[in-house]
Scaffold this motif. Structure first.
Motif, mmCIF file in Angstrom:
data_model
loop_
_atom_site.group_PDB
_atom_site.id
_atom_site.type_symbol
_atom_site.label_atom_id
_atom_site.label_comp_id
_atom_site.label_asym_id
_atom_site.label_seq_id
_atom_site.Cartn_x
_atom_site.Cartn_y
_atom_site.Cartn_z
ATOM 1 N N ARG A 1 0.829 -1.207 0.000
ATOM 2 C CA ARG A 1 0.000 0.000 0.000
ATOM 3 C C ARG A 1 0.861 1.254 0.000
ATOM 4 N NH1 ARG A 1 -4.741 1.578 4.368
ATOM 5 N NH2 ARG A 1 -4.928 3.747 3.751
ATOM 6 N N LYS B 1 2.997 1.824 -3.220
ATOM 7 C CA LYS B 1 2.200 2.260 -4.369
ATOM 8 C C LYS B 1 1.709 3.698 -4.195
ATOM 9 C CE LYS B 1 0.246 -2.159 -5.901
ATOM 10 N NZ LYS B 1 -0.981 -2.944 -5.758
ATOM 11 N N VAL B 2 1.328 4.035 -2.974
ATOM 12 C CA VAL B 2 0.840 5.396 -2.738
ATOM 13 C C VAL B 2 1.977 6.399 -2.966
ATOM 14 C CG1 VAL B 2 0.059 6.982 -0.942
ATOM 15 C CG2 VAL B 2 -1.108 4.814 -1.242
ATOM 16 N N ALA C 1 4.608 5.875 -4.898
ATOM 17 C CA ALA C 1 4.876 5.867 -6.337
ATOM 18 C C ALA C 1 3.881 6.781 -7.064
ATOM 19 C CB ALA C 1 4.786 4.441 -6.884
ATOM 20 N N HIS C 2 2.631 6.671 -6.649
ATOM 21 C CA HIS C 2 1.566 7.479 -7.253
ATOM 22 C C HIS C 2 1.839 8.980 -7.041
ATOM 23 C CE1 HIS C 2 -3.037 7.528 -8.052
ATOM 24 N NE2 HIS C 2 -2.530 8.688 -8.387
ATOM 25 N N ALA C 3 2.211 9.320 -5.814
ATOM 26 C CA ALA C 3 2.455 10.734 -5.500
ATOM 27 C C ALA C 3 3.646 11.258 -6.298
ATOM 28 C CB ALA C 3 2.705 10.893 -4.007
ATOM 29 N N ARG D 1 4.725 10.121 -9.170
ATOM 30 C CA ARG D 1 4.320 10.256 -10.573
ATOM 31 C C ARG D 1 3.565 11.573 -10.763
ATOM 32 N NH1 ARG D 1 -0.455 6.823 -13.077
ATOM 33 N NH2 ARG D 1 -1.559 8.259 -11.707
ATOM 34 N N ASP D 2 2.633 11.823 -9.844
ATOM 35 C CA ASP D 2 1.845 13.051 -9.963
ATOM 36 C C ASP D 2 2.708 14.294 -9.774
ATOM 37 O OD1 ASP D 2 -0.287 11.507 -10.467
ATOM 38 O OD2 ASP D 2 -1.395 11.943 -8.622
ATOM 39 N N PHE E 1 7.606 12.864 -11.735
ATOM 40 C CA PHE E 1 8.739 11.946 -11.873
ATOM 41 C C PHE E 1 8.346 10.729 -12.705
ATOM 42 C CE2 PHE E 1 9.491 14.145 -7.848
ATOM 43 C CZ PHE E 1 10.790 14.610 -8.063
ATOM 44 N N GLU E 2 9.351 10.115 -13.297
ATOM 45 C CA GLU E 2 9.113 8.821 -13.920
ATOM 46 C C GLU E 2 9.453 7.772 -12.870
ATOM 47 O OE1 GLU E 2 9.883 10.164 -18.548
ATOM 48 O OE2 GLU E 2 11.215 8.668 -17.670
ATOM 49 N N VAL E 3 8.460 6.992 -12.526
ATOM 50 C CA VAL E 3 8.636 6.049 -11.422
ATOM 51 C C VAL E 3 8.681 4.628 -11.963
ATOM 52 C CG1 VAL E 3 7.710 5.213 -9.249
ATOM 53 C CG2 VAL E 3 7.363 7.596 -9.902
ATOM 54 N N ILE E 4 9.752 3.938 -11.663
ATOM 55 C CA ILE E 4 9.865 2.542 -12.054
ATOM 56 C C ILE E 4 9.543 1.716 -10.823
ATOM 57 C CG2 ILE E 4 11.456 0.734 -12.805
ATOM 58 C CD1 ILE E 4 12.688 3.862 -13.872
ATOM 59 N N TYR E 5 8.551 0.856 -10.944
ATOM 60 C CA TYR E 5 8.121 0.055 -9.797
ATOM 61 C C TYR E 5 8.409 -1.403 -10.097
ATOM 62 C CZ TYR E 5 5.136 -1.870 -6.169
ATOM 63 O OH TYR E 5 4.666 -2.565 -5.077
#
Lengths: 559, 138, 295
Positions: free
Chosen positions: B18, B21-22, B24-26, B28-29, B32-36
């Protein structure tokens, strides 16, 4: 529920009241334009009989212990017996957990609940490279039958009920438990307890899956079949909304996705020839109790009514015992704050009270220091005492379903039910839960909800006391946080390596070979797992054997 | 303008993603380019990913309590690959007592439970900005 | 080339495509088999690619993968999660996986991707696999970037509707019905057969795969190879590569024009005036060899 004449009068009265109120509101506006729960249910200023106009007492509520069980699954509820106070425990080695169990039983706890470490949950022995650093950390480490023999040493398994939080490797732990009991001289038919065994929620919320969904469903139905014949008092699955909620779902999503998981299990079991009138009695549920007190109470009441309808209408179940939703509740771990941790005692008390008012069958109360690490003996005791205070001092346990008939509670119960049906329809339209999981729909819904909530907290639309309001400069420094002794891992590795030398390795190889054949041939694998366990094959060896046949699952990433 | 790349990784066995991902989401918004990389990555897999993706920052999310061992291993491997200049952040249930040790093995920043997303985003921005000024803007 | 060096060069190209010619000229020419995979989200592209890599690796050939996901047009941020399914190859020295954000307009590809593919080719990989999500323009554009285009479909993803969408179906050279273990996959398969007959394509361009059961992957790779060989022999590859150059050039020109247009004051009263201003600004820039001048 009310006669027309009365409702007409009331409606007039309410209208006048609203009109008069407008002037007052201009002067003294309310705290907010709109009040709503996290699951998007708008909370009205006041609820009246008008909100329950279409409700039918006998049809929608009924008497306790009777369909649709809105008021509870037993006739006397807590007047007969309190809920089971079941605290989840387990850490380090089997010896240490055994000591904790004995302590808890002595303190008046009435059921055991075992937490396992991650390698055990994921099917790795303690000496596996991926287990490094994880042995005995979030629960007890189990490599072989030997660990379970130590774990329950001096605890007569025929007299206690034991809940094991275990999913992908549930079949192995069930076998180890049963064989341990047999060695104590018990009959497995008398054993009482629960395995979580809910793999679908692992894919969407908790993450300890091993095999792809299809073979996982097959192992689960194998367990259903085996237990309905051999262990009739055992709850073969605890269909869990708890983790779905903890992963960020709201109350409606918690129920909806849990029931969709439940529907998938029942369908799979029926498909493999089992009778839902029989195995339906062995299904149990597990929910979270979070902060919105009224919504949570309504949620538990709605849950019973929805599941009874699912079993009766969708699966044509006639046995009333198989219509009853029995559930365990745990207070919400994600609601605990690391800031001002003593506040958590109060949160836990309110959450626990909502579960009791909602009619739970068993309850785990979180320890106030859990956001900081493993709980201490003192904090575990406070958590248990919280339950005891509700049971023995508050008086809420003395009458059945005391909040029934409250206009607000009944309205919320109806609204939650309505919203849950909408979600269930959506999942049905996607081709069922397994498919919805494979496409990532459910994961995405939960993630979005989690993200929205976090944003709401940061914008202070949602207040968390001590976190985004009422902060104190001097944070309460936590002392005595229990830490796992790093030597646990070494000891566990030494023990399992020694075992692998000392046991009869021919017997191990033989039983594993048989298990592999059974898995391939589509036979019920449970008896073969029993044989392997009895020969002291390790959890990792049994899991690897099944991995070879079933393969492994990789998550689908949706954001 | 350069777009920064961030790796969000979950080493160890715990399946609670959780928070990862949260975050990563923030990120991205926040542009940033987020690699997960998903659950249960070994330190080797994480570091190889960091190399191939040429990330500017690594965020590790660990809730099982194995944060010391895992962070140490990741940082050792970063050194071995010659990319120890990539800053590492750690988030999760980290007892206050362990923070100094994490910083000592080379973790740049530790985020405990309840850290606001805005704070994480801000820290990430400032540390990356600092890196750019130092190397004169890559 | 060391993965670290390669990765850094890709970043340089991504951040500033103008450096690409300088970088690329340092390497000897090498041509890889460049294969594109596209399809709707959720059809199992990444899983299929994972299995394809695994199969290719059994023959000791090297593979590079570029997985492209869309950038947000508002924040320019992106979430790149395709690697998850390829994790078993992370520690294989002969597999290089790179996630890229499209960084382009309307879900289309950015111009850097052409040079990144080229760089991977000259780095000596036997295969370069490019994955794009089939939304927006990228699924058509990918066919301009690769030698062979594979369209992945699976039942239950509205692909039945998708098929009818003009353009999307036409671009593929190979159609893979993934998740063939699902009963509904037969319907998709027969619909595709009918489509291929109508479109004058061969049945040979269709196959089934199940990444769950690990079925059909070998057939997918063999069909790709056969297609590639025959395209090579009949000059299709060469034609497509020339077309790729043209499209790449088009991308660059579009960017240059866009930059020039951005410099024109918004108060130009009519479009013709606007064009005039933009073109004169463009010529100025270009003559000066100034910023935004492209290559």
């Amino acid at each position: 529920m009310y006669d027309k004449e009365f409702l007409r009068n009331l409606s007039e009265k309410a209208k006048t009241w609203e009109e008069q109120l407008q002037a007052e509101l201009r002067k003294f506006p309310e705290r907010s334009e709109k009040f709503s729960t996290r699951s998007g249910i708008e909370i009205k200023r006041v609820y009246t009989p008008l909100d329950l106009e279409v409700m039918d007492y006998l049809k929608d509520l009924g008497m306790p212990g009777e369909y649709p069980f809105t008021r509870g699954v037993q006739r006397t509820m807590y007047r007969g017996r309190f809920w089971t106070m079941r605290q989840y425990a387990g850490f380090g080695t089997a010896e240490e957990t055994n000591n904790r169990f004995k302590y808890l039983l002595q303190q008046g706890q009435t059921g055991l609940s075992v937490a396992f470490d991650l390698p055990t949950q994921m099917g790795y022995d303690s000496d596996h490279p991926l287990a490094q650093g994880e042995v005995g950390r979030v629960g007890v480490a189990v490599d072989s039958l030997r660990d379970l023999e130590i774990l329950f040493d001096g605890i007569p398994l025929k007299d206690v009920s034991t809940s094991m939080t275990i999913n992908s490797t549930a079949v192995i732990l069930l076998a180890m438990y049963a064989v341990t009991a047999q060695k104590q001289g018990a009959e497995i038919s008398e054993l009482r307890g629960t395995i979580q065994n809910d793999v679908l929620k692992e894919y969407i919320a908790r993450g300890t899956y091993i095999f792809p969904p299809q073979p996982s469903m097959r192992i689960i139905t194998d367990i259903f079949e085996f237990c309905s014949k051999n262990m009739p008092k055992w709850n073969t699955i605890s269909i869990s909304g708890y983790h779905i909620r903890e992963a960020g779902a709201d109350a409606v999503q918690e129920l909806a996705f849990t029931f969709c998981d439940g529907i998938a299990y029942v369908e799979a079991a029926i498909k493999s020839g089992l009778d839902p009138n029989v195995f339906g009695k062995q299904l149990s549920f597990f929910f979270a109790a979070h902060n919105n007190f009224l919504e949570e109470i309504a949620k538990f009441r709605a849950a019973r009514r929805i599941w009874a309808k699912i079993m009766k209408e969708r699966f044509k179940v006639t046995n009333p015992e198989a219509l009853k939703l029995r559930f365990h509740t745990q207070t919400g771990g994600s609601t605990l704050t690391a800031q001002q941790p003593l506040n958590n005692i109060v949160r836990v008390a309110l959450q626990a009270l909502s579960a009791v008012l909602g009619g739970t069958q068993s309850l785990h109360t979180n320890s106030f220091d859990e956001a900081l690490g493993l709980p201490t003996e003192e904090s575990v005791q406070v958590a248990l005492r919280t339950q005891q205070i509700i049971a023995y001092e508050s008086g809420v346990a003395d009458t059945v379903d005391p909040l029934a008939g409250s206009f607000a509670i009944e309205s919320l119960t109806n609204e939650i039910e309505q919203k849950v049906w909408e979600y269930i329809e959506k999942i049905d339209s996607l081709g069922g839960m397994v498919r919805a999981i494979e496409t990532g729909y459910v994961q995405k819904e939960i993630h979005n909800s989690a993200y929205e909530q976090q944003v709401a907290v940061e914008k202070k639309e949602q207040i968390v006391v001590g976190v985004n309001a009422f902060q104190t400069k001097q944070e309460h420094q936590m002392k005595n946080i229990l830490k796992v002794d790093p030597s646990v891992e070494e000891r566990q590795i030494t023990t399992v390596r020694k075992l692998k030398v000392e046991r009869d390795n021919n017997a191990v190889r033989g039983t594993l070979k048989d298990l592999k054949e059974a898995a391939k041939d589509g036979k019920n694998i449970v008896p073969y797992v029993f044989d392997a366990v009895r020969a002291y094959a390790t959890l990792g060896e049994i899991s690897d054997t099944l991995r070879e046949v079933f393969g492994e699952y990789t998550e689908s990433m949706i954001l | 303008m350069r777009i920064f790349r961030i790796l969000i990784a979950k080493p160890g066995l715990d399946g609670h993603d959780r928070g990862a991902k949260v975050v990563a989401h923030a990120l991205r918004d926040a542009g940033f380019e987020v690699i997960y990389t998903g659950l249960r990555q070994t330190p080797e897999q994480i570091v190889r990913t960091a190399v191939q993706e040429d990330v500017d920052l690594i965020g590790l999310s660990i809730l099982s309590g194995a944060h010391l061992q895992l962070s140490k291993k990741v940082i050792e491997l970063l050194k071995k690959e010659g990319i120890e200049d990539v800053p590492v952040f750690v988030g999760g249930i980290i007892p206050q007592d362990d923070v100094p040790q994490l910083l000592q093995v080379g973790v740049k920043k530790v985020f405990g439970p309840g850290t606001p997303l805005s704070e994480i985003v801000q820290e990430v921005k400032s540390i990356l900005q600092e890196g750019v000024t130092k190397t004169g803007g890559a | 080339m060391e993965h670290k060096t390669l990765a850094k060069l890709i970043t340089q190209i991504e951040n500033n495509p103008e450096v690409a010619p300088q970088i690329l000229q340092q390497f000897p020419e090498h041509q890889s088999k460049v294969i594109g995979f596209t399809g709707s989200p959720g059809v199992g592209k990444s899983s299929l690619i994972d299995r394809v890599i695994r199969y290719i690796r059994t023959r000791d050939l090297s593979v590079a993968v570029v997985a492209i996901d869309p950038s947000s047009p508002f924040t320019r941020g992106a979430f790149l999660g395709d690697r998850i399914r390829m994790r078993e190859h992370f520690v294989d020295d002969n597999v290089f996986i790179r996630s890229m954000a499209s960084r382009g307009a309307l879900g289309g590809l950015c111009d850097a991707i052409f040079d990144v593919v080229k760089l991977l080719e000259v780095s000596g990989f036997d295969y370069v696999l490019v994955e794009t999500v089939g939304i927006g323009q990228s699924e058509i554009e990918i066919s301009h970037l690769v030698d062979v285009t594979v369209l992945v479909l699976s039942p239950g993803f509205g692909d039945e509707v998708q098929m009818l969408k003009a353009g999307v179906m036409e671009i593929a050279d190979l159609y893979v019905v993934n998740k063939s273990d699902l009963p509904e996959s037969d319907t998709v398969y027969s619909q595709l057969l009918a489509f291929l007959a109508l479109a004058g394509k061969s049945e040979q361009q269709l196959c089934k795969a199940s990444t769950h059961a690990n079925n059909g992957v070998r057939e997918v790779v063999e069909k790709i190879e056969r297609l590639w060989e025959s395209f090579y022999a009949d000059g299709t590859i060469e034609r497509r590569r020339k077309r790729r150059t043209r499209y790449h050039a088009e991308h660059i020109v579009r960017k240059i024009v866009e930059q020039a247009m951005n410099t024109v004051q918004e108060n130009a009263t009519n479009p013709y005036e606007f064009v005039k201003l933009a073109l004169s600004r463009l010529c100025e820039n270009h003559l000066r060899g100034g910023q935004g001048g492209g290559i």
